[in-house]
Design a protein around this motif. Sequence first.
Motif, short mmCIF file in Angstrom:
data_model
loop_
_atom_site.label_atom_id
_atom_site.label_comp_id
_atom_site.label_asym_id
_atom_site.label_seq_id
_atom_site.Cartn_x
_atom_site.Cartn_y
_atom_site.Cartn_z
N ALA A 119 -75.50 -51.19 51.13
CA ALA A 119 -75.63 -49.73 51.83
C ALA A 119 -74.40 -49.12 52.09
N LEU A 120 -73.24 -50.02 52.92
CA LEU A 120 -71.98 -49.54 53.32
C LEU A 120 -71.13 -49.03 52.00
N HIS A 121 -71.30 -50.05 50.91
CA HIS A 121 -70.55 -49.79 49.86
C HIS A 121 -70.77 -48.00 49.32
N TYR A 122 -72.28 -47.70 49.35
CA TYR A 122 -72.64 -46.36 48.97
C TYR A 122 -71.91 -45.54 49.79
N ALA A 123 -71.92 -45.80 51.06
CA ALA A 123 -71.51 -44.83 51.91
C ALA A 123 -70.15 -44.33 51.76
N LEU A 167 -74.26 -47.36 59.98
CA LEU A 167 -74.45 -48.60 59.25
C LEU A 167 -73.88 -49.66 60.03
N LEU A 168 -72.50 -49.28 60.51
CA LEU A 168 -71.76 -50.62 61.29
C LEU A 168 -72.31 -50.72 62.64
N SER A 169 -72.96 -49.60 63.48
CA SER A 169 -73.27 -49.80 64.48
C SER A 169 -74.62 -50.44 64.49
N HIS A 170 -75.18 -50.91 63.34
CA HIS A 170 -76.27 -51.65 63.25
C HIS A 170 -76.09 -52.87 62.27
N ASN A 171 -74.90 -53.28 62.46
CA ASN A 171 -74.47 -54.55 62.05
C ASN A 171 -74.33 -54.73 60.64
N ALA A 172 -74.02 -53.92 60.08
CA ALA A 172 -73.44 -53.86 58.30
C ALA A 172 -72.36 -54.31 58.58
N SER A 173 -72.12 -55.42 57.33
CA SER A 173 -70.64 -55.96 57.38
C SER A 173 -69.65 -55.29 56.77
N ILE A 174 -68.80 -55.17 57.41
CA ILE A 174 -67.57 -54.36 56.99
C ILE A 174 -66.56 -55.27 56.05
N GLU A 175 -66.91 -56.45 55.88
CA GLU A 175 -66.19 -57.16 54.69
C GLU A 175 -67.12 -57.79 53.84
N ALA A 176 -68.48 -57.00 53.40
CA ALA A 176 -69.14 -57.33 52.61
C ALA A 176 -68.73 -57.31 51.04
N ARG A 177 -68.93 -58.14 50.43
CA ARG A 177 -68.35 -58.39 48.90
C ARG A 177 -69.41 -57.64 47.70
N GLY A 178 -68.87 -56.57 47.19
CA GLY A 178 -69.80 -55.96 46.35
C GLY A 178 -69.30 -55.94 44.74
N GLU A 179 -69.56 -54.88 43.98
CA GLU A 179 -69.29 -54.87 42.62
C GLU A 179 -67.68 -55.33 42.45
N ASP A 180 -67.53 -56.05 41.51
CA ASP A 180 -66.12 -56.44 41.27
C ASP A 180 -65.35 -57.14 42.60
N ASP A 181 -66.21 -57.78 43.36
CA ASP A 181 -65.82 -58.51 44.48
C ASP A 181 -64.90 -57.59 45.41
N LEU A 182 -65.36 -56.14 45.42
CA LEU A 182 -64.55 -55.24 46.52
C LEU A 182 -65.40 -55.15 47.86
N THR A 183 -64.61 -55.20 48.78
CA THR A 183 -65.20 -54.99 50.17
C THR A 183 -65.16 -53.51 50.23
N PRO A 184 -65.72 -52.85 51.26
CA PRO A 184 -65.98 -51.49 51.38
C PRO A 184 -64.46 -50.70 51.41
N LEU A 185 -63.65 -51.50 52.04
CA LEU A 185 -62.18 -50.73 52.03
C LEU A 185 -61.51 -50.74 50.74
N LEU A 186 -61.77 -52.00 50.07
CA LEU A 186 -60.85 -51.98 48.67
C LEU A 186 -61.60 -50.96 47.77
N LEU A 187 -63.05 -50.75 47.83
CA LEU A 187 -63.45 -49.72 47.32
C LEU A 187 -63.16 -48.34 47.41
N ALA A 188 -62.88 -48.20 48.83
CA ALA A 188 -62.49 -46.84 49.23
C ALA A 188 -61.00 -46.30 48.86
N VAL A 189 -60.24 -47.61 48.68
CA VAL A 189 -58.96 -47.51 48.03
C VAL A 189 -58.79 -47.28 46.77
#
Length: 273
Positions: free
Chosen positions: A150-154, A166-188
Amino acid sequence: MKKFFRFSDKTPVLPLGSSTRPWREGGDGVNRQPGYHQPGYHIRDKDLGKIHKAACVGDVARVQQVLLLRKNDRNDKDKRNRTALHLACAGGHPAVVTLLVEWKCQLNLCDSQNRTALIKAVQCQQHECTRILLEHGANPNLVDITGNTALHYAVLVQNISIATMLLSHNASIEARGEDDLTPLLLAVRENKQQMVEFLVRKQANIHAVDKMKRTALMLAVTYESSSVVRLLLQQGIDIFAEDINGWNAEDYYHLLYSTSSDGNQAKGQTSLT
């Protein structure tokens, strides 16, 4: 209120109108990056049970009647594995979501794209539906068919308010998604500057790498996000980290701004530092 439904067949559940955005979801990416997916559901009358039809249009009384008469169970799925909760979240009907939660529906069931109702609420930027689900224990770290949370979609919709929830309800900020991207890498990669700044403030790991071992700085250079490059440099990101081909951010930079045919340095750039 956002509408994310498109109906086919002769008898639509929700009539198309000027206020309806005709999103249609497919299994593949629909924009320039594979991480993008249209947010809503393609609805066909013949796919739906009574409870699904009522949930689509936010008819709380009808949903309750169907449940009381046991015409459908609260967790029944339609032909695409969507529950009434999925459809209510995608359509932005928090009153229906609240009713289903009160009836103890299962919060983490998945549709045919392995997406939970929470992921659909985030995709469709339904803030109130997202809040209700999280407060009642929906799992923010489940992944869909692409591997995104869900954080990747946010991140993709650059909704900082939802990301904060999401983060306040324990969403992982380092979750690996499509192409092994973390939310930060995806945002970049998607050049979502405000989201990059937000995630950095939330102490996302700026040294994370994707499946090609590319850093956030390499991605920022590749997609010519100069403001993100400056931010990452200010945060002390490693300029000399190498990807799987042995290239570092300086190499990416010099490739992008390589000497033009007339011998002049492209755009007057010389170095990252």
